[in-house]
Design an enzyme around this catalytic site. Structure first.
Site, mmCIF file in Angstrom:
data_model
loop_
_atom_site.group_PDB
_atom_site.id
_atom_site.type_symbol
_atom_site.label_atom_id
_atom_site.label_comp_id
_atom_site.label_asym_id
_atom_site.label_seq_id
_atom_site.Cartn_x
_atom_site.Cartn_y
_atom_site.Cartn_z
ATOM 1 N N CYS A 34 33.205 -6.337 -7.550
ATOM 2 C CA CYS A 34 31.800 -6.372 -7.147
ATOM 3 C C CYS A 34 31.057 -7.607 -7.636
ATOM 4 O O CYS A 34 29.923 -7.833 -7.236
ATOM 5 C CB CYS A 34 31.087 -5.153 -7.703
ATOM 6 S SG CYS A 34 31.195 -5.150 -9.494
ATOM 7 N N ASP A 36 30.041 -8.083 -10.747
ATOM 8 C CA ASP A 36 29.207 -7.802 -11.909
ATOM 9 C C ASP A 36 29.802 -8.449 -13.158
ATOM 10 O O ASP A 36 31.004 -8.701 -13.226
ATOM 11 C CB ASP A 36 29.064 -6.287 -12.115
ATOM 12 C CG ASP A 36 28.181 -5.668 -11.038
ATOM 13 O OD1 ASP A 36 27.601 -6.435 -10.256
ATOM 14 O OD2 ASP A 36 28.089 -4.438 -10.982
ATOM 15 N N CYS A 59 25.960 -2.684 -12.371
ATOM 16 C CA CYS A 59 25.501 -1.388 -11.867
ATOM 17 C C CYS A 59 25.298 -0.399 -13.021
ATOM 18 O O CYS A 59 25.644 -0.684 -14.162
ATOM 19 C CB CYS A 59 26.523 -0.836 -10.891
ATOM 20 S SG CYS A 59 28.017 -0.279 -11.726
ATOM 21 N N CYS A 103 34.284 0.139 -12.440
ATOM 22 C CA CYS A 103 33.220 -0.377 -13.302
ATOM 23 C C CYS A 103 33.620 -0.263 -14.773
ATOM 24 O O CYS A 103 33.252 -1.111 -15.589
ATOM 25 C CB CYS A 103 31.924 0.397 -13.075
ATOM 26 S SG CYS A 103 31.511 0.584 -11.333
#
Ligand code: FES
Length: 131
Positions: A34, A36, A59, A103
């Protein structure tokens, strides 16, 4: 998609946000899925992690796992900290939805890099290469 109470709580009140001045190890990673980013700082004294802080541009699940990993590593030996996997972080948070599991990898990798960085710095100090 449902988040556990604990994930929501760590997302709303993340622990150990920020930077450590003169850290003994820093880990910076980006999540290829993503984009991040997470930075993890550790302070080590006598082989024990005495402090950990993080900065995460990411996130909610990334923030919650960052927060939890800094809590989990505190007062651990380097050896024990190396054993902390993303699954252990997720378990401590009461789970993550499958689509957000990637994540948690950010937290594990940032920790591993910070520990590597610590070991490299101490090796340099031991061989007298550092100032
Ligand atoms: Fe990027 Fe969660 S969506 S770390």
């Amino acid at each position: 998609m449902e988040y556990s109470e604990k994930v929501m709580e760590h997302f709303r009140n993340p622990r150990n946000v920020g930077e450590i001045e003169n850290p003994d190890g820093v880990g910076k990673v980006g999540n290829p899925v993503c984009g991040d980013i997470m930075e993890l700082y550790i302070k080590v004294d006598g082989g024990i992690i005495t402090d950990a802080k993080f900065k995460t541009f990411g996130c909610g699940a990334a923030i919650a796992t960052s927060s939890m990993v800094t809590e989990l590593v505190k007062n651990k030996t380097i050896e024990d900290a190396l054993k902390i996997s993303n699954r252990a972080v997720v378990e401590a948070l009461g789970g993550l939805p499958p689509i957000k599991m990637h994540c948690s990898v950010l937290a594990e990798e940032a920790l591993k890099r910070a520990l590597d960085d610590y070991r490299m710095r101490s090796a340099k100090v031991a061989s007298g290469k550092a100032a």
